[in-house]
Design a protein around this motif. Structure first.
Motif, PDB file in Angstrom:
ATOM      1  N   LEU A  59       4.757   5.737   4.935  1.00 53.12           N
ATOM      2  CA  LEU A  59       4.909   5.790   6.392  1.00 53.12           C
ATOM      3  C   LEU A  59       6.176   5.070   6.834  1.00 53.12           C
ATOM      4  O   LEU A  59       6.897   5.529   7.737  1.00 53.12           O
ATOM      5  CB  LEU A  59       3.707   5.122   7.063  1.00 53.12           C
ATOM      6  N   GLY A  72       0.433   4.235   0.920  1.00 54.00           N
ATOM      7  CA  GLY A  72       0.378   4.965   2.195  1.00 54.00           C
ATOM      8  C   GLY A  72       1.252   4.300   3.243  1.00 54.00           C
ATOM      9  O   GLY A  72       1.944   4.972   4.023  1.00 54.00           O
ATOM     10  N   LYS A  73       1.255   2.972   3.249  1.00 52.19           N
ATOM     11  CA  LYS A  73       2.080   2.241   4.213  1.00 52.19           C
ATOM     12  C   LYS A  73       3.565   2.404   3.885  1.00 52.19           C
ATOM     13  O   LYS A  73       4.379   2.651   4.776  1.00 52.19           O
ATOM     14  CB  LYS A  73       1.702   0.751   4.204  1.00 52.19           C
ATOM     15  N   ASP A  76       0.852  -1.181   0.000  1.00 51.35           N
ATOM     16  CA  ASP A  76       0.000   0.000   0.000  1.00 51.35           C
ATOM     17  C   ASP A  76       0.895   1.241   0.000  1.00 51.35           C
ATOM     18  O   ASP A  76       1.790   1.368   0.840  1.00 51.35           O
ATOM     19  CB  ASP A  76      -0.885  -0.011   1.249  1.00 51.35           C
ATOM     20  N   LEU A  89      -4.021  10.362   7.936  1.00 48.97           N
ATOM     21  CA  LEU A  89      -2.812  10.887   8.561  1.00 48.97           C
ATOM     22  C   LEU A  89      -2.899  12.407   8.698  1.00 48.97           C
ATOM     23  O   LEU A  89      -3.771  13.041   8.093  1.00 48.97           O
ATOM     24  CB  LEU A  89      -1.596  10.475   7.725  1.00 48.97           C
ATOM     25  N   LEU A 106      -4.035   8.874   3.227  1.00 50.68           N
ATOM     26  CA  LEU A 106      -4.669   7.712   3.839  1.00 50.68           C
ATOM     27  C   LEU A 106      -3.686   6.554   3.970  1.00 50.68           C
ATOM     28  O   LEU A 106      -2.945   6.252   3.052  1.00 50.68           O
ATOM     29  CB  LEU A 106      -5.847   7.263   2.953  1.00 50.68           C
ATOM     30  N   PHE A 107      -3.681   5.919   5.127  1.00 52.12           N
ATOM     31  CA  PHE A 107      -3.006   4.631   5.300  1.00 52.12           C
ATOM     32  C   PHE A 107      -4.099   3.586   5.454  1.00 52.12           C
ATOM     33  O   PHE A 107      -5.028   3.766   6.247  1.00 52.12           O
ATOM     34  CB  PHE A 107      -2.109   4.651   6.539  1.00 52.12           C
ATOM     35  N   LEU A 113      -1.635  10.852  16.285  1.00 50.14           N
ATOM     36  CA  LEU A 113      -0.799  10.575  15.106  1.00 50.14           C
ATOM     37  C   LEU A 113      -1.639  10.432  13.842  1.00 50.14           C
ATOM     38  O   LEU A 113      -1.088  10.319  12.742  1.00 50.14           O
ATOM     39  CB  LEU A 113       0.011   9.287  15.326  1.00 50.14           C
TER      40      LEU A 113
END
Lengths: 458, 458
Positions: free
Chosen positions: A430, A426-427, A424, B152, B157-158, B184
């Protein structure tokens, strides 16, 4: 400039041979801190190493010889066992089987069971969030952790070793290092949950004709035993035959072959509940409905060990047949049978000569969808060819079915491409943010898990 | 400038009355992202809010009225239940009890049980890593999470909602948001593990004379029932008497009073194992040894509900006696009895008139060591006095015994001082690093969990 090449630089599966100028083996946590501080000061990248049994080369240094190996093997003491709290605190370098023995000595157990338990170290198990054969009851390595001690990339210490079962005092930062593969810090110690030893264990080897019945049988087994199933391991007939063909001394536990087998184990810490009776009732019902077509229950420890020996020798069977190309995938348990069927169709259509070896921890939705070269084929060439052409189709199917391309092995350096393709976004973003925040210099196990700008800035 | 004051600005325990200029109630995840992006762009701090049932004012805005409340209450759909996978995906704003019902409709259960379950929301439960009365078997809220969806601080988006039981594809970043108290990011959705509904439940109300026997009884109960204990709740006689004194319609379940009581519940999904017989055997042995001095097993659902009603009314009993000053502490289960005895001595020595009300989830080493003002005393003054003089001694004892000053309530704004005093400096530093990395503008629920430089830079 010559560099050391040997057990510290070659990975478990011999996928990668690195080089290094130095293998440091600190004896204390303070020495680990000192080493990390000095290396950080001089901008030298390092690779934390436990038993070096990673399946994705997460613990071996790079080929260029610029990375220093920091082995935890001398940090190998059990610090404390608290029987009343059912917890154990140990150095990261303890061999997993030594911790099993230490727990057993006080009539408890550490329920993390892995094929490599005679050589893997607990620090590595936690850094890779190891799985194994008892996840269906006890969870992943993560689920056994009460606290961690970690040397951070700047040499400072994070410690959370109070062995509490409940502690909501701020972010649960230890979680980052579990499964972090040593890229965010070096785990030097851990506090672990222990479990009560079983008073009764029932182990059965069962034949199933329709793979779609796997999940029905698991659910039924949990309902009869009161969620006492500790292992629910799938073995395809192919995998079993590959093994038996090369090891004629091993015996097939059943008289007739079937397409699919399950090694089912249930256990209970109770001395009064009739678990054996529950499994008998389960099998009577399941065989009456043809959910299970044949089966045998181990009548003694020797038979039980024989069943487990078969299951645990499956990877060796692959090796004896030229080795396997591994796809360690997971999907929802509700989709596992469909996944295996679809993926098998893909292989048949695109590499009809390939031999499938499918087995795994299906109670967790995790299957090792492996491929063995046909007899007489060059193993290396076949695997390279398959990996380039068919593996991507298997991973695409996994993604389309909402699954994971790495259920329990991790990323290391060998699955970075898969993470880039199927992770993903987004992951992944991060992860980069976290890597940069915790290891701004990028010295800690560079080139693993997080690709790109994590190389040290020399 | 006038500002709204009401249910969105006053915390559950009426410890804190904030103000706000706006309560935003997005209907979709995209609207949450839009809101967060716009607020971030204009440097406006925000407070994510679920059911606003936090015990540490984690979900209420500041008094200065500069913070916008983002309520998740309109994001309240169950997105999917996968019976075969035993998982449920739901919006963050779903009321916990609504999720209980949804799981029950498909013959499964969501095993998170809290006093506030009629009004708390799952997003808040996860943001605070809620505990409750079934942790001894099913774990904390964290242990039930298969995946999260999080907006976030920059509005991106995660998402990790694939409902997999095994997935080692990179850092497990979702863990940061569980227990992150909305500092967070904003949890907008979650995938949760479900459990099989019990086929048999045995509930007993037991008297114990020596508090040191608590952990022995728990261990014994687990050994007889095969780790089937779902709840092991301690109630001190003081707590029970405070309640019964104000609620004469409630009945003491036993004929004679004792110093200590346990509400023990065991359950199994098995229809064949004799759990009732196992508990009967446990009690016969325990009473024979005077480990349990008196006890009664609920013979029907009405009696079971009566036992649970008593346990769940303990906080109300405190309220009816002037309210309590709460100390939500945990220690190792092996040290719990010693902790309660030592802390009680401290109270007796330093505030002899205080009335202790001690109860809690002792199966997890978690005790609510609460103090009620003596009858006729000004409640507010007493509590302020006690909090300033005796509470620090209790927390110091907790720290000396390796315990936590916040077992399940979290930090919010009310425990920042305790975190600064008793938190591991390495952990606190890491928390600040993470906050800064993920929320560099400091807009996300400022002033909670991480103190200091997390205020927005306007």
């Amino acid at each position: 400039m010559s560099a050391y090449v040997g057990k510290y630089t070659t990975d478990f599966r011999h996928l990668y041979v690195g080089r290094t100028e130095a293998v440091l083996r600190p004896r204390t946590v303070e020495e680990v801190q000192l080493v990390v501080r000095i290396l950080a000061k001089h901008g030298v990248p390092l690779v934390p190493q436990g038993g070096n049994t990673s399946y994705c080369t997460a613990a071996t240094p790079n080929v260029d010889g610029t990375e220093v190996v920091v082995s935890l093997e001398r940090l190998n003491k059990v610090r404390e066992i608290d029987v009343g709290n059912m917890s154990m605190t140990a150095d990261a370098g303890c061999i997993l089987s030594a911790l099993h023995d230490a727990a057993s000595d006080v009539d408890l157990m550490l329920p993390l069971s892995l094929g490599s338990q005679q050589s893997c170290q607990i620090g590595g198990n936690l850094s890779t969030n190891a799985g194994g054969i008892a996840v269906v009851k006890y969870g992943m390595a993560r689920d056994l952790v009460l606290g961690l001690e970690v040397v951070l990339p700047d040499g400072t210490l994070f410690s959370d070793l109070n062995s509490l079962r409940k502690n909501n005092s701020g972010y649960d930062v230890k979680q980052l290092f579990i499964g972090g593969e040593g890229t965010l810090g070096i785990i030097t110690g851990a506090s672990l949950k222990l479990a009560r030893k079983p008073k009764a264990t029932v182990t059965a080897f069962l034949a199933i004709s329709d793979i779609a019945d796997l999940s029905i049988l698991l659910d039924r087994a949990q309902r009869f035993t009161g969620d006492a199933v500790t292992s629910f391991e799938y073995v395809s007939n192919n995998s079993l035959q590959l093994l038996l063909g090369k090891k004629p001394d091993l015996r097939h536990p059943l008289e007739q072959t079937s397409g699919h087998y399950v090694l089912l184990e249930a256990s209970t810490s109770s001395h009064v509940l009739d678990l054996q009776g529950a499994v008998d009732a389960l099998l009577e019902e399941a065989m009456g409905e043809d959910l299970v077509t044949d089966g045998t229950i181990a009548s003694n420890e020797e038979q039980r060990n024989a069943f487990w020996h078969l299951r645990e020798s499956i990877p060796e069977g692959e090796v004896l047949n030229g080795g396997s190309l591994k796809h360690d995938v997971s999907v929802r348990t509700s989709r596992l049978a469909t996944f295996i069927e679809e993926a098998s169709r893909i292989v048949k259509a695109n590499s009809p000569e390939a031999i499938l070896s499918v087995y795994g921890h299906v109670g967790d939705g995790n299957v090792h969808f492996n491929v063995v070269p046909p007899a007489g084929t060059g193993s290396v060439e076949f695997k390279a060819q398959f990996e380039g052409s068919v593996s991507p189709l298997i991973y695409r199917l996994t993604a389309e079915m909402g699954g994971s391309f790495s259920a329990e092995y991790g990323i290391g350096r060998v699955k970075l491409d898969l993470l880039a393709t199927y992770g993903d976004p987004g992951k992944v973003a991060l992860m980069k943010t976290l890597k940069k925040a915790l290891d701004p210099g990028g010295h800690m196990n560079p080139g693993k898990v997080v690709a790109g700008d994590d190389r040290p800035h020399l």
